[in-house]
Design a protein around this motif. Structure first.
Motif, short mmCIF file in Angstrom:
data_model
loop_
_atom_site.label_atom_id
_atom_site.label_comp_id
_atom_site.label_asym_id
_atom_site.label_seq_id
_atom_site.Cartn_x
_atom_site.Cartn_y
_atom_site.Cartn_z
N ARG A 163 0.81 -1.21 0.00
CA ARG A 163 0.00 0.00 0.00
C ARG A 163 0.86 1.27 0.00
O ARG A 163 0.36 2.35 0.29
CB ARG A 163 -0.93 0.01 1.22
N PHE A 164 2.10 1.17 -0.38
CA PHE A 164 3.04 2.31 -0.33
C PHE A 164 2.74 3.23 -1.51
O PHE A 164 3.28 3.10 -2.60
CB PHE A 164 4.46 1.77 -0.40
N ALA A 165 1.85 4.19 -1.29
CA ALA A 165 1.42 5.08 -2.37
C ALA A 165 2.59 5.87 -2.94
O ALA A 165 2.66 6.13 -4.14
CB ALA A 165 0.33 6.03 -1.86
N GLY A 166 3.54 6.29 -2.08
CA GLY A 166 4.69 7.04 -2.56
C GLY A 166 5.54 6.23 -3.52
O GLY A 166 6.05 6.76 -4.52
N ALA A 167 5.70 4.92 -3.24
CA ALA A 167 6.49 4.07 -4.14
C ALA A 167 5.76 3.87 -5.46
O ALA A 167 6.38 3.88 -6.53
CB ALA A 167 6.77 2.73 -3.47
N TRP A 168 4.43 3.67 -5.41
CA TRP A 168 3.66 3.56 -6.65
C TRP A 168 3.77 4.84 -7.46
O TRP A 168 3.92 4.82 -8.68
CB TRP A 168 2.20 3.26 -6.33
N ASN A 169 3.68 5.99 -6.78
CA ASN A 169 3.77 7.28 -7.46
C ASN A 169 5.13 7.44 -8.14
O ASN A 169 5.22 7.80 -9.32
CB ASN A 169 3.55 8.40 -6.45
N ASN A 170 6.20 7.15 -7.39
CA ASN A 170 7.53 7.35 -7.94
C ASN A 170 7.85 6.33 -9.04
O ASN A 170 8.58 6.63 -9.98
CB ASN A 170 8.56 7.30 -6.82
N LYS A 171 7.28 5.13 -8.92
CA LYS A 171 7.42 4.17 -10.02
C LYS A 171 6.76 4.74 -11.28
O LYS A 171 7.30 4.60 -12.40
CB LYS A 171 6.80 2.83 -9.66
N GLY A 172 5.62 5.37 -11.11
CA GLY A 172 4.96 6.00 -12.25
C GLY A 172 5.82 7.07 -12.89
O GLY A 172 5.91 7.17 -14.12
N LEU A 173 6.51 7.87 -12.06
CA LEU A 173 7.41 8.90 -12.61
C LEU A 173 8.57 8.27 -13.36
O LEU A 173 8.98 8.75 -14.41
CB LEU A 173 7.93 9.78 -11.47
N ALA A 174 9.11 7.16 -12.79
CA ALA A 174 10.21 6.47 -13.47
C ALA A 174 9.75 5.94 -14.82
O ALA A 174 10.48 6.03 -15.83
CB ALA A 174 10.73 5.35 -12.59
N CYS A 175 8.55 5.37 -14.87
CA CYS A 175 8.02 4.88 -16.15
C CYS A 175 7.82 6.02 -17.14
O CYS A 175 8.09 5.87 -18.34
CB CYS A 175 6.70 4.14 -15.91
N LEU A 176 7.36 7.18 -16.65
CA LEU A 176 7.23 8.34 -17.53
C LEU A 176 8.58 8.73 -18.11
O LEU A 176 8.72 8.99 -19.32
CB LEU A 176 6.63 9.52 -16.77
N ASP A 177 9.61 8.78 -17.24
CA ASP A 177 10.94 9.15 -17.72
C ASP A 177 11.50 8.12 -18.69
O ASP A 177 12.33 8.45 -19.55
CB ASP A 177 11.89 9.32 -16.53
N ALA A 178 11.05 6.85 -18.55
CA ALA A 178 11.49 5.79 -19.45
C ALA A 178 10.60 5.69 -20.68
O ALA A 178 10.77 4.77 -21.49
CB ALA A 178 11.52 4.46 -18.71
N ASP A 179 9.64 6.60 -20.82
CA ASP A 179 8.71 6.64 -21.95
C ASP A 179 7.82 5.38 -22.00
O ASP A 179 7.40 4.97 -23.07
CB ASP A 179 9.45 6.82 -23.27
N ASP A 180 7.55 4.81 -20.83
CA ASP A 180 6.63 3.68 -20.73
C ASP A 180 5.30 4.23 -20.20
O ASP A 180 5.03 4.20 -19.00
CB ASP A 180 7.20 2.62 -19.78
N LEU A 181 4.48 4.75 -21.11
CA LEU A 181 3.25 5.42 -20.68
C LEU A 181 2.25 4.44 -20.08
O LEU A 181 1.53 4.79 -19.13
CB LEU A 181 2.63 6.16 -21.86
N ASP A 182 2.19 3.23 -20.60
CA ASP A 182 1.26 2.25 -20.04
C ASP A 182 1.65 1.90 -18.61
O ASP A 182 0.80 1.84 -17.71
CB ASP A 182 1.22 0.99 -20.91
N GLY A 183 2.94 1.65 -18.39
CA GLY A 183 3.40 1.35 -17.03
C GLY A 183 3.19 2.53 -16.09
O GLY A 183 2.82 2.35 -14.93
N ALA A 184 3.42 3.74 -16.60
CA ALA A 184 3.21 4.94 -15.77
C ALA A 184 1.76 5.07 -15.37
O ALA A 184 1.44 5.35 -14.21
CB ALA A 184 3.68 6.18 -16.53
N ARG A 185 0.86 4.89 -16.34
CA ARG A 185 -0.57 5.01 -16.04
C ARG A 185 -0.99 3.99 -14.99
O ARG A 185 -1.69 4.33 -14.03
CB ARG A 185 -1.39 4.82 -17.31
N GLN A 186 -0.58 2.76 -15.14
CA GLN A 186 -0.98 1.71 -14.20
C GLN A 186 -0.46 2.01 -12.79
O GLN A 186 -1.19 1.86 -11.81
CB GLN A 186 -0.46 0.36 -14.68
N ALA A 187 0.80 2.44 -12.68
CA ALA A 187 1.36 2.73 -11.35
C ALA A 187 0.69 3.94 -10.72
O ALA A 187 0.35 3.93 -9.53
CB ALA A 187 2.87 2.96 -11.47
N LEU A 188 0.48 4.99 -11.49
CA LEU A 188 -0.11 6.21 -10.95
C LEU A 188 -1.59 6.03 -10.62
O LEU A 188 -2.09 6.60 -9.65
CB LEU A 188 0.09 7.37 -11.92
#
Length: 613
Positions: A442-467
């Motif tokens: 339930r670590f919302a901060g880790a999910w959020n930051n994973k989403g940012l990492a996916c955005l920076d890696a141009d993985d929009l699907d992964g970013a959307r799912q994490a965020l």
């Protein structure tokens, strides 16, 4: 360490605020909790109602609410004195694990199940980056004194960690003090966030109590810190070290399996949990018994998962009602916990009922929440039952076996991910966040930051799912909502390039709803509306292009370049229609273009040409 989170605002619909006549304390009044579009909530005494509006008396005054903006209304009957008592109780939190009781300011809100490791409760200011937090952990050596050496070690450790995550970290205070006549430590830092370059301040009081260490923190933007500090001081002044208690107003706490639930004012707790029982049960019932919610909590171990648990229980659940039939089964999210809901229709004591059985798992804790509603009263009682379910919270088990180790591992791995992200290595950061989430799902901060990492890696699907998962866990959080909005805007840009403008518009609309009127998102949203408008303009669909440019101007009404761009669009449209012989339409568009840019050459050319005819 908090990264700057904020709860969404409870906004009032436009209306004239005026003083309302007081009702006698013992008089019965109708009370309504109104859910509005955009996840807004308004509560108060119903003073008037007609076909178009419901007028409520709130703490701010008398407010008319338009019915076409209402999603649902939950009504109840109460006395003025009863509502006042209930309102006071809502501002009180009693920690079952750490043994304290505190009172929050009326304008702040509780987050009873914070989605972050080792956190007991958050107290937050609506739609602002102001937060007071209480975290706790077992005390490894309760007899060790809090010395200058302890202070120096803790200060150095805190400063080192902050420097990894923030810029311009400055120690503002580090001293020994007392709290409630106990030795304590106080730390304060100023810092700057790396991504936004905004300045913040944070402070923390560290104190021991009953074999535990408590961390009482405050976080706010630098410009608002004194306001947050005043609230923090008030909350700390109200804090008392107390024994656990089951009831606080209409809110019930179970100290054995650590959950809380709030009953509607007119409902009663028919059964309360038995302390230290293997299975504890709480039952809430509506007057007359036409609706009830039963919570059974136990520790069945880590298996099975909610899906397997629901499947194994389905036959027994169907046998519990006469003539029962399964309506549906599917996923559910209650208070940020994900599980399975089984819907059944049948008869109970000869009367038709709708039963919803919810299976929730939280590590080694299991919860079965059964909600019954009499079919003949479902229209009025189902919203009330939904309200009860929406207020159910599974509290963080900070002192469970292994909880400290798992919490520290989650924090350590999230910090490692942050270091990789700061070093522009987003793909290396993602596995770190995955390990943090595995330790504390339930670590919302880790999910959020994973989403940012996916955005920076141009993985929009992964970013959307994490965020989206971060938002499900902590939908009140402004930072998470803004990041998800940024992801949706990136997806919208991709859809424009793919030639799918309708989907792009839908994504920009979603981003706008997520970010509200926040300044950080307005320019990006306006730019995306304009970009989709350009796409339509290139297809000579000037009407749709104009609609989108105007929508962009609604977001940033003072943008001079956007006004000029809209004028160019309208001027070009006027020229096109003039060449087609549609003179009236050309003249109308040319005049409209001059409203946005009086110097627009294309519009003046059309007007001059038509005037010469």
């Amino acid at each position: 360490m908090r990264q700057g989170f904020a709860i969404a605002a409870l906004l009032l619909l436009p209306g004239v605020l005026s003083a309302a006549e007081p009702a006698p304390d013992t008089a019965a009044v109708e009370y309504a909790k109104i859910h509005l579009q955009g996840d807004r909530i308004l509560e108060g005494i119903v003073v008037r109602e007609d076909e178009a509006t419901i007028t409520l008396k709130t703490r701010l005054g008398t407010v008319p609410v338009r019915k076409d903006q209402i999603v649902r209304v939950v009504r109840s009957e109460a006395t003025v004195q009863g509502l006042a008592d209930r309102e006071r109780a809502r501002h009180v939190y009693r920690s079952l694990l750490l043994g304290y009781r505190l009172v929050k300011p009326a304008a702040w809100s509780f987050k009873l199940d914070p989605p972050e490791p080792l956190s007991d409760v958050l107290v937050r200011r609506y739609d602002e980056d102001l937060e007071v937090s209480v975290s706790g952990q077992p005390d490894p050596d309760p007899r060790a004194p809090m010395t200058e050496q302890t202070l120096a070690m803790m200060t150095q450790a805190a400063e080192t960690r902050l420097r990894e995550k923030f810029l311009d970290v400055k120690r503002e205070a580090s001293r020994q003090t007392t709290f409630k006549d106990r030795p304590a430590l106080f730390l304060e830092f100023s810092l700057r966030r790396k991504r936004t370059l905004r300045d913040y301040r944070m402070a923390q009081t560290v104190v021991r109590h009953a074999g535990k260490i408590l961390f009482l923190g405050v976080w706010a933007p630098k410009a608002r810190f004194e306001e947050a500090r005043a609230a923090y001081d008030g909350i700390l002044a109200s804090l008392e070290f107390v024994e656990p208690a089951a009831l606080e107003g209409d809110r019930l706490f179970d100290p054995t399996h650590l959950f809380s639930v709030e009953k509607p004012a007119a409902w009663t707790f028919v059964e309360q949990p038995a302390k230290d029982a293997v299975v504890t049960t709480a039952v809430l019932a509506a007057p007359g018994g036409a609706a009830a919610v039963r919570i059974d909590a136990s520790r069945p171990g880590r298996a099975p998962d909610a899906e397997a648990w629901a499947r194994a229980s389905e036959e027994a659940q169907l046998k519990a009602l006469a003539g029962a039939r399964k309506v549906s089964a599917g996923p559910v999210n209650i208070g940020g916990r994900f599980g399975v809901r089984l819907l059944i229709e049948g008869a109970l004591q000869g009367k038709p009922v709708r039963r919803a059985v919810h299976f929730l798992k939280d590590e080694d804790r299991g919860f079965v929440i059964t909600a019954d509603v009499a079919v003949e009263q479902a229209a009025t009682l189902q919203p009330v039952v939904d309200e009860v379910l929406g207020g159910f919270r599974i509290l963080n088990d900070l002192l469970a076996e292994g909880a400290l180790e798992r919490g520290l591992k989650a924090i350590e791995q999230c910090d490692a991910g942050d270091r990789e992200l700061d070093a522009k290595r987003p793909r290396e950061a993602i596995p770190c966040y995955d390990r943090a989430i595995a330790a504390f799902p339930r670590f919302a901060g880790a999910w959020n930051n994973k989403g940012l990492a996916c955005l920076d890696a141009d993985d929009l699907d992964g970013a959307r799912q994490a965020l989206q998962r971060a938002q499900q866990l902590f939908g009140e959080d402004l930072t998470i909502r803004l990041n998800l909005a940024s992801c949706r805007l990136r997806e919208a840009m991709r859809k424009v390039k793919e030639g799918n403008p309708a989907e792009a518009i839908r994504l920009v609309d979603e981003a706008k709803a997520l970010s509200g009127s926040h300044a950080d998102a307005r320019s990006s949203i306006a730019a995306l509306y304009a970009n989709v408008g350009v796409y339509y303009a290139e297809k000579d669909n000037f009407e749709q292009a104009s609609v989108l440019f105007k929508r962009a101007l609604q977001v940033t009404p003072d943008d001079p370049q956007l006004k000029k761009s809209l004028a160019v669009l309208l001027g070009n449209a006027a020229v096109t229609y003039g060449n087609k012989g549609q003179e009236a339409k050309a003249l109308r568009l040319a005049k409209e273009a001059l409203l946005y840019d009086p110097a627009n050459a294309g519009a003046r050319q059309v007007i001059d040409a038509l005037n010469r005819r």
